[in-house]
Design a protein around this motif. Structure first.
Motif, short mmCIF file in Angstrom:
data_model
loop_
_atom_site.label_atom_id
_atom_site.label_comp_id
_atom_site.label_asym_id
_atom_site.label_seq_id
_atom_site.Cartn_x
_atom_site.Cartn_y
_atom_site.Cartn_z
N THR A 69 0.85 -1.24 0.01
CA THR A 69 -0.06 -0.02 0.08
C THR A 69 0.77 1.18 0.14
O THR A 69 0.58 2.21 0.79
N PRO B 43 0.90 6.94 -2.70
CA PRO B 43 0.69 7.28 -4.13
C PRO B 43 1.80 8.13 -4.47
O PRO B 43 2.14 8.38 -5.53
N THR C 246 2.36 -4.77 -6.40
CA THR C 246 1.17 -4.06 -6.87
C THR C 246 1.41 -3.36 -8.15
O THR C 246 2.49 -2.92 -8.28
N HIS D 225 -0.31 -0.17 -9.55
CA HIS D 225 -1.52 1.06 -9.16
C HIS D 225 -1.86 1.55 -10.38
O HIS D 225 -1.08 2.05 -11.29
N GLN E 137 -7.47 5.63 -6.25
CA GLN E 137 -6.46 4.82 -7.03
C GLN E 137 -7.00 3.49 -6.89
O GLN E 137 -7.58 3.00 -5.94
N ALA F 30 -5.51 -0.37 -6.93
CA ALA F 30 -4.50 -1.35 -6.72
C ALA F 30 -4.61 -2.75 -6.90
O ALA F 30 -5.58 -3.38 -6.35
#
Length: 64
Positions: free
Chosen positions: A3, A6, A33, A35, A46, A48
């Motif tokens: 996570t 961003p 990931t 994104h 966003q 992911a």
């Protein structure tokens, strides 16, 4: 799932995207990931995806 914040991701648009202000997506990769966000509204939400999910999606759309 990673996570990552961003703002710390390196976002890029497809080389097929023009500068005409059209509907473009930006993509950033992290170790686990991929994104995706709207290039015209980068501060908004966003998506992911796990890398395996993104690969399956790309494979699906390129086969169509």
């Amino acid at each position: 799932m990673n996570t990552a914040e961003p703002a710390r991701l390196a976002w890029f648009k497809s080389s097929y995207s023009g500068n005409e202000g059209g509907a473009c997506l930006e993509v950033a990769t992290a170790p686990d990931t991929v994104h995706v966000r709207d290039s015209k509204a980068p501060a908004r939400a966003q998506l992911a995806f796990r890398c395996e999910e993104w690969s399956a999606f790309v494979r699906y759309v390129t086969e169509r």
